[in-house]
Design a protein around this motif. Structure first.
Motif, mmCIF file in Angstrom:
data_model
loop_
_atom_site.group_PDB
_atom_site.id
_atom_site.type_symbol
_atom_site.label_atom_id
_atom_site.label_comp_id
_atom_site.label_asym_id
_atom_site.label_seq_id
_atom_site.Cartn_x
_atom_site.Cartn_y
_atom_site.Cartn_z
ATOM 1 N N GLU A 74 0.966 5.711 -0.230
ATOM 2 C CA GLU A 74 0.050 6.688 0.204
ATOM 3 C C GLU A 74 -0.958 6.748 -1.037
ATOM 4 N N ARG A 75 -0.461 6.809 -2.330
ATOM 5 C CA ARG A 75 -1.410 6.738 -3.336
ATOM 6 C C ARG A 75 -2.539 5.554 -3.397
ATOM 7 N N ALA A 76 -2.044 4.275 -3.053
ATOM 8 C CA ALA A 76 -2.655 3.277 -2.705
ATOM 9 C C ALA A 76 -3.912 3.527 -1.781
ATOM 10 N N HIS A 77 -3.494 4.138 -0.925
ATOM 11 C CA HIS A 77 -4.565 4.326 0.134
ATOM 12 C C HIS A 77 -5.717 5.465 -0.331
ATOM 13 N N ILE A 78 -5.108 6.533 -0.892
ATOM 14 C CA ILE A 78 -5.907 7.800 -1.372
ATOM 15 C C ILE A 78 -6.666 7.467 -2.442
ATOM 16 N N HIS A 79 -6.078 7.247 -3.743
ATOM 17 C CA HIS A 79 -6.532 7.158 -5.039
ATOM 18 C C HIS A 79 -7.319 5.955 -5.314
ATOM 19 N N ASN A 80 -6.828 4.770 -4.708
ATOM 20 C CA ASN A 80 -7.446 3.610 -5.279
ATOM 21 C C ASN A 80 -7.788 2.480 -3.923
ATOM 22 N N GLY A 81 -8.243 3.183 -3.218
ATOM 23 C CA GLY A 81 -8.632 2.446 -1.701
ATOM 24 C C GLY A 81 -9.504 1.217 -1.853
ATOM 25 N N LYS A 82 -10.553 0.977 -2.982
ATOM 26 C CA LYS A 82 -10.986 -0.037 -3.070
ATOM 27 C C LYS A 82 -9.979 -1.228 -3.587
ATOM 28 N N PHE A 83 -9.068 -0.983 -4.514
ATOM 29 C CA PHE A 83 -8.228 -2.156 -4.841
ATOM 30 C C PHE A 83 -6.733 -1.746 -4.732
ATOM 31 N N PRO A 84 -6.243 -1.731 -3.714
ATOM 32 C CA PRO A 84 -5.040 -1.306 -3.371
ATOM 33 C C PRO A 84 -3.951 -2.175 -3.957
ATOM 34 N N ALA A 85 -4.057 -3.355 -3.877
ATOM 35 C CA ALA A 85 -3.278 -4.566 -4.318
ATOM 36 C C ALA A 85 -3.014 -4.488 -5.837
ATOM 37 N N THR A 86 -4.169 -4.277 -6.554
ATOM 38 C CA THR A 86 -3.898 -3.738 -7.947
ATOM 39 C C THR A 86 -3.093 -2.624 -8.369
ATOM 40 N N PHE A 87 -3.114 -1.583 -7.462
ATOM 41 C CA PHE A 87 -2.392 -0.424 -7.573
ATOM 42 C C PHE A 87 -0.965 -0.610 -7.371
ATOM 43 N N ILE A 88 -0.725 -1.527 -6.164
ATOM 44 C CA ILE A 88 0.406 -1.695 -5.698
ATOM 45 C C ILE A 88 1.231 -2.703 -6.972
ATOM 46 N N SER A 89 0.481 -3.722 -7.115
ATOM 47 C CA SER A 89 1.058 -4.682 -8.210
ATOM 48 C C SER A 89 1.697 -3.846 -9.539
ATOM 49 N N GLY A 90 0.822 -2.946 -9.890
ATOM 50 C CA GLY A 90 1.272 -2.154 -11.012
ATOM 51 C C GLY A 90 2.529 -1.087 -10.933
ATOM 52 N N SER A 91 2.995 -1.137 -9.864
ATOM 53 C CA SER A 91 4.001 -0.137 -9.477
ATOM 54 C C SER A 91 5.471 -0.639 -9.990
ATOM 55 N N ASN A 92 5.719 -1.911 -10.222
ATOM 56 C CA ASN A 92 7.124 -2.398 -10.667
ATOM 57 C C ASN A 92 8.055 -2.431 -9.348
ATOM 58 N N GLU A 93 7.353 -2.399 -8.171
ATOM 59 C CA GLU A 93 8.474 -2.543 -6.845
ATOM 60 C C GLU A 93 7.893 -4.000 -6.263
ATOM 61 N N ASP A 94 8.509 -3.740 -5.057
ATOM 62 C CA ASP A 94 8.193 -5.085 -4.302
ATOM 63 C C ASP A 94 6.857 -5.182 -3.793
ATOM 64 N N GLU A 95 5.901 -6.318 -4.282
ATOM 65 C CA GLU A 95 4.412 -6.103 -3.980
ATOM 66 C C GLU A 95 4.334 -6.409 -2.527
#
Length: 175
Positions: A74-95
Protein backbone atom coordinates in the motif's frame (compact mmCIF):
# COMPACT_ATOMS: atom_id res chain seq x y z
CA UNK A 1 -0.61 -16.70 -14.53
CA UNK A 2 -1.69 -19.35 -16.99
CA UNK A 3 -0.45 -19.08 -20.57
CA UNK A 4 -3.63 -20.73 -21.88
CA UNK A 5 -5.89 -18.38 -23.77
CA UNK A 6 -9.32 -18.67 -25.30
CA UNK A 7 -10.33 -16.93 -28.50
CA UNK A 8 -13.73 -15.71 -29.64
CA UNK A 9 -14.80 -13.88 -32.77
CA UNK A 10 -17.05 -10.88 -32.27
CA UNK A 11 -18.69 -8.67 -34.85
CA UNK A 12 -19.35 -4.92 -34.72
CA UNK A 13 -22.91 -5.54 -33.50
CA UNK A 14 -21.61 -7.31 -30.36
CA UNK A 15 -22.59 -10.79 -31.53
CA UNK A 16 -20.36 -13.87 -31.29
CA UNK A 17 -19.43 -16.66 -33.72
CA UNK A 18 -20.71 -20.11 -32.71
CA UNK A 19 -17.71 -22.47 -32.99
CA UNK A 20 -19.88 -25.57 -32.40
CA UNK A 21 -22.55 -25.00 -35.03
CA UNK A 22 -20.43 -22.78 -37.30
CA UNK A 23 -23.62 -21.11 -38.49
CA UNK A 24 -22.87 -17.43 -38.03
CA UNK A 25 -23.01 -14.75 -35.37
CA UNK A 26 -25.55 -14.80 -32.56
CA UNK A 27 -26.36 -13.01 -29.34
CA UNK A 28 -24.13 -14.18 -26.48
CA UNK A 29 -26.95 -16.17 -24.83
CA UNK A 30 -27.71 -18.05 -28.08
CA UNK A 31 -24.20 -19.32 -28.80
CA UNK A 32 -23.41 -22.94 -27.88
CA UNK A 33 -19.60 -22.61 -28.00
CA UNK A 34 -18.26 -19.07 -27.70
CA UNK A 35 -14.54 -19.83 -27.73
CA UNK A 36 -11.77 -21.96 -29.15
CA UNK A 37 -8.25 -22.76 -27.95
CA UNK A 38 -7.05 -22.53 -31.55
CA UNK A 39 -5.89 -19.02 -32.35
CA UNK A 40 -5.53 -19.88 -36.05
CA UNK A 41 -9.14 -21.11 -36.19
CA UNK A 42 -10.41 -17.85 -34.66
CA UNK A 43 -8.26 -15.77 -37.01
CA UNK A 44 -9.52 -17.71 -40.04
CA UNK A 45 -13.17 -17.11 -39.06
CA UNK A 46 -12.47 -13.43 -38.42
CA UNK A 47 -10.71 -13.04 -41.79
CA UNK A 48 -13.53 -14.80 -43.66
CA UNK A 49 -16.23 -12.68 -42.01
CA UNK A 50 -14.35 -9.40 -41.77
CA UNK A 51 -14.68 -9.33 -37.98
CA UNK A 52 -12.18 -9.39 -35.09
CA UNK A 53 -10.74 -11.86 -32.61
CA UNK A 54 -11.26 -11.32 -28.89
CA UNK A 55 -8.67 -12.93 -26.60
CA UNK A 56 -9.62 -14.12 -23.12
CA UNK A 57 -6.80 -14.47 -20.62
CA UNK A 58 -7.20 -16.02 -17.18
CA UNK A 59 -7.17 -13.39 -14.46
CA UNK A 60 -4.10 -13.78 -12.22
CA UNK A 61 -4.66 -15.00 -8.70
CA UNK A 62 -4.24 -12.50 -5.91
CA UNK A 63 -1.29 -12.99 -3.61
CA UNK A 64 -1.89 -13.74 0.08
CA UNK A 65 0.10 -11.38 2.31
CA UNK A 66 0.54 -10.75 5.99
CA UNK A 67 -0.75 -7.44 7.33
CA UNK A 68 2.81 -6.09 7.43
CA UNK A 69 3.47 -7.07 3.80
CA UNK A 70 0.16 -5.53 2.69
CA UNK A 71 1.16 -2.28 4.36
CA UNK A 72 4.41 -2.22 2.35
CA UNK A 73 2.49 -2.73 -0.91
CA UNK A 74 0.00 0.00 0.00
CA UNK A 75 2.80 2.42 0.84
CA UNK A 76 4.46 1.59 -2.49
CA UNK A 77 1.20 2.56 -4.23
CA UNK A 78 0.59 5.73 -2.25
CA UNK A 79 3.92 7.27 -1.27
CA UNK A 80 6.28 6.09 -3.94
CA UNK A 81 4.08 5.55 -6.98
CA UNK A 82 6.80 6.48 -9.47
CA UNK A 83 9.33 3.95 -8.18
CA UNK A 84 7.44 1.13 -6.40
CA UNK A 85 10.15 -1.46 -7.06
CA UNK A 86 12.72 0.70 -5.27
CA UNK A 87 10.40 1.11 -2.30
CA UNK A 88 9.59 -2.62 -2.17
CA UNK A 89 13.22 -3.73 -2.57
CA UNK A 90 14.17 -1.67 0.49
CA UNK A 91 11.64 -3.45 2.69
CA UNK A 92 13.66 -6.59 3.60
CA UNK A 93 10.72 -8.73 2.42
CA UNK A 94 10.30 -11.13 -0.53
CA UNK A 95 10.57 -8.72 -3.48
CA UNK A 96 9.02 -11.11 -5.99
CA UNK A 97 5.99 -11.76 -3.79
CA UNK A 98 5.42 -8.07 -3.06
CA UNK A 99 5.84 -6.99 -6.70
CA UNK A 100 3.39 -9.71 -7.74
CA UNK A 101 0.95 -8.33 -5.15
CA UNK A 102 1.56 -4.78 -6.37
CA UNK A 103 0.72 -5.74 -9.97
CA UNK A 104 -1.96 -8.44 -9.55
CA UNK A 105 -3.59 -7.52 -6.24
CA UNK A 106 -3.56 -9.24 -2.88
CA UNK A 107 -5.60 -10.42 0.05
CA UNK A 108 -4.53 -10.31 3.69
CA UNK A 109 -4.21 -13.63 5.46
CA UNK A 110 -6.30 -13.94 8.56
CA UNK A 111 -3.98 -14.57 11.48
CA UNK A 112 -4.65 -17.82 13.34
CA UNK A 113 -5.79 -17.55 16.94
CA UNK A 114 -5.39 -20.09 19.72
CA UNK A 115 -6.86 -20.92 23.05
CA UNK A 116 -4.08 -21.69 25.55
CA UNK A 117 -4.62 -24.25 28.31
CA UNK A 118 -3.28 -23.57 31.80
CA UNK A 119 -0.84 -26.37 32.70
CA UNK A 120 -1.95 -28.72 35.49
CA UNK A 121 -5.31 -26.94 35.94
CA UNK A 122 -8.15 -28.97 34.43
CA UNK A 123 -10.64 -27.09 32.21
CA UNK A 124 -8.98 -23.68 32.53
CA UNK A 125 -7.44 -21.49 29.86
CA UNK A 126 -5.53 -18.23 29.88
CA UNK A 127 -7.42 -14.97 29.48
CA UNK A 128 -6.09 -11.46 28.69
CA UNK A 129 -7.80 -9.37 31.35
CA UNK A 130 -7.20 -6.09 29.50
CA UNK A 131 -6.04 -4.04 32.48
CA UNK A 132 -2.42 -3.99 31.35
CA UNK A 133 -0.24 -5.21 28.51
CA UNK A 134 1.11 -8.17 30.47
CA UNK A 135 -1.88 -9.07 32.64
CA UNK A 136 -3.21 -12.61 32.24
CA UNK A 137 -5.98 -14.27 34.15
CA UNK A 138 -7.53 -17.73 34.10
CA UNK A 139 -11.01 -18.53 32.79
CA UNK A 140 -13.07 -21.61 32.07
CA UNK A 141 -12.65 -23.15 28.63
CA UNK A 142 -16.26 -22.46 27.60
CA UNK A 143 -15.52 -18.83 26.66
CA UNK A 144 -13.34 -19.32 23.56
CA UNK A 145 -15.59 -17.04 21.55
CA UNK A 146 -14.37 -14.23 23.81
CA UNK A 147 -11.58 -12.38 21.96
CA UNK A 148 -9.65 -11.93 25.22
CA UNK A 149 -9.24 -15.71 25.39
CA UNK A 150 -7.77 -15.92 21.87
CA UNK A 151 -4.04 -15.52 21.33
CA UNK A 152 -1.98 -15.00 18.16
CA UNK A 153 1.40 -16.71 17.86
CA UNK A 154 3.18 -13.45 18.65
CA UNK A 155 1.02 -12.97 21.77
CA UNK A 156 1.80 -16.53 22.85
CA UNK A 157 5.50 -15.67 22.60
CA UNK A 158 4.98 -12.31 24.32
CA UNK A 159 3.30 -13.94 27.32
CA UNK A 160 5.80 -16.86 27.40
CA UNK A 161 3.13 -19.51 26.76
CA UNK A 162 4.99 -21.48 24.07
CA UNK A 163 5.18 -24.66 26.16
CA UNK A 164 1.44 -24.70 26.96
CA UNK A 165 -1.07 -26.86 25.14
CA UNK A 166 -2.89 -24.85 22.46
CA UNK A 167 -6.06 -25.31 20.42
CA UNK A 168 -6.79 -23.37 17.22
CA UNK A 169 -9.87 -21.17 17.39
CA UNK A 170 -12.04 -20.92 14.27
CA UNK A 171 -14.84 -18.50 13.46
CA UNK A 172 -17.39 -20.97 14.83
CA UNK A 173 -15.46 -22.17 17.89
CA UNK A 174 -12.46 -24.38 18.49
CA UNK A 175 -10.98 -26.97 16.15
Amino acid sequence: MSEEKLYAVKNDEGRYWDFLNEDGFHDFDSVDTHTTYEKQQAEAVADDCGEHVVTFVEEPKKVVLTEEQAEIVERAHIHNGKFPATFISGSNEDEGLLMNAYVNGYTVAKEKKYGVWVPRVKGKMYYKDGRGSDDLDIASADCLNDKNQQFTKSEIEHYGLQDCEKVEVTDDGIR
